[in-house]
Scaffold this active site. Sequence first.
Site, mmCIF file in Angstrom:
data_model
loop_
_atom_site.group_PDB
_atom_site.id
_atom_site.type_symbol
_atom_site.label_atom_id
_atom_site.label_comp_id
_atom_site.label_asym_id
_atom_site.label_seq_id
_atom_site.Cartn_x
_atom_site.Cartn_y
_atom_site.Cartn_z
ATOM 1 C CG ASP A 97 13.060 10.161 -19.477
ATOM 2 O OD1 ASP A 97 12.905 11.239 -18.870
ATOM 3 O OD2 ASP A 97 14.152 9.826 -19.977
ATOM 4 C CG HIS A 155 6.535 17.225 -14.593
ATOM 5 N ND1 HIS A 155 7.253 16.159 -15.079
ATOM 6 C CD2 HIS A 155 7.461 18.080 -14.074
ATOM 7 C CE1 HIS A 155 8.552 16.349 -14.851
ATOM 8 N NE2 HIS A 155 8.701 17.523 -14.260
ATOM 9 C CG LEU A 191 -4.387 -2.086 -14.166
ATOM 10 C CD1 LEU A 191 -3.577 -3.036 -15.057
ATOM 11 C CD2 LEU A 191 -4.573 -0.749 -14.909
HETATM 12 C C1 FPP Z 1 10.572 12.162 -16.160
HETATM 13 O O1 FPP Z 1 10.615 13.140 -17.157
HETATM 14 C C2 FPP Z 1 9.356 12.316 -15.399
HETATM 15 C C3 FPP Z 1 9.305 12.548 -14.074
HETATM 16 C C4 FPP Z 1 10.479 12.646 -13.201
HETATM 17 C C5 FPP Z 1 8.012 12.751 -13.409
HETATM 18 C C6 FPP Z 1 6.925 11.833 -13.817
HETATM 19 C C7 FPP Z 1 5.683 12.430 -13.398
HETATM 20 C C8 FPP Z 1 4.531 12.442 -14.093
HETATM 21 C C9 FPP Z 1 4.310 11.702 -15.346
HETATM 22 C C10 FPP Z 1 3.438 13.270 -13.562
HETATM 23 C C11 FPP Z 1 2.268 12.509 -13.181
HETATM 24 C C12 FPP Z 1 2.476 11.507 -12.126
HETATM 25 C C13 FPP Z 1 1.530 11.214 -11.219
HETATM 26 C C14 FPP Z 1 1.748 10.086 -10.275
HETATM 27 C C15 FPP Z 1 0.287 11.987 -11.107
HETATM 28 P P1 FPP Z 1 11.728 14.269 -17.095
HETATM 29 O O2 FPP Z 1 11.180 15.414 -16.352
HETATM 30 O O3 FPP Z 1 12.989 13.693 -16.543
HETATM 31 O O4 FPP Z 1 11.871 14.590 -18.612
HETATM 32 P P2 FPP Z 1 13.193 15.031 -19.391
HETATM 33 O O5 FPP Z 1 14.105 13.825 -19.409
HETATM 34 O O6 FPP Z 1 12.665 15.371 -20.737
HETATM 35 O O7 FPP Z 1 13.774 16.200 -18.652
#
Ligand code: FPP
Length: 226
Positions: free
Chosen positions: A16, A33, A127
């Site tokens: 997150d 992201h 892993l």
């Molecule tokens: C949450 O942060 C994150 C996500 C919903 C997406 C997670 C995706 C990645 C880490 C990209 C890479 C993944 C792969 C599989 C290549 P948020 O966007 O909710 O953050 P915020 O709470 O600050 O808005």
Amino acid sequence: MNISKVPTIHVGIIMDGNGRWATSRGLPRVAGHRKGADALRRTIEVAPRVGIHGITFYAFSSDNWKRPADEVSALMRLFAQYLETQVDECVNEDVRISFIGRRDRLPKTIVAMMQTAEHRTRDGKTLHVRIAIDYSARDALVEAARTAPATATRETIASLMPAPDVDLLIRTGGEQRLSDFLLWECAYAELVFLPVMWPDFQATHLEQAMMVFRSRERRFGNAPAA
Ligand code: FPP
């Protein structure tokens, strides 16, 4: 120590803070992201070195479909790019990748890439990385309830869950909730919430979380050791 007695450790990670990392720098959320994908790569590299055998990452929840369409499609593109560039690396590093969650709502090209990644890395022993995409723990429980016979035991339900029991659950970004992630599997997980935003997550954070985990007494409902 008898090697067969070494406990295997399964970690769950709620990645997150990508959005906040980006907006605090005046960047579009997708930039967070993208950096988040780098943090994912780093974490997979370091996990076996800190004693982790399995790790499940929450990449896209079934509720994330509610996000703006451009963010959803940017995430899908990022997943595709990640698979395109990282699978060879996983094969070389003896890492197995598999995916949990629904596949019927994902772009077909991505589903095909996921299947290829699973097939090519199926013998990985160092892993086991599970990536949760279009995943909802409640939906996984509903599915298990539909499949299980009326005489089902805890073991039956556990065998129908997409991941093993979680030993350590890490959530970055400062929030302290599970957000429909591995609810059954986290029944006895040690929870570690870190204020760091996911794109800034480094090996030291994983080491720190593992130290906290190792310092905790896991009693599984038992009385404290005398
Ligand atoms: C949450 O942060 C994150 C996500 C919903 C997406 C997670 C995706 C990645 C880490 C990209 C890479 C993944 C792969 C599989 C290549 P948020 O966007 O909710 O953050 P915020 O709470 O600050 O808005």
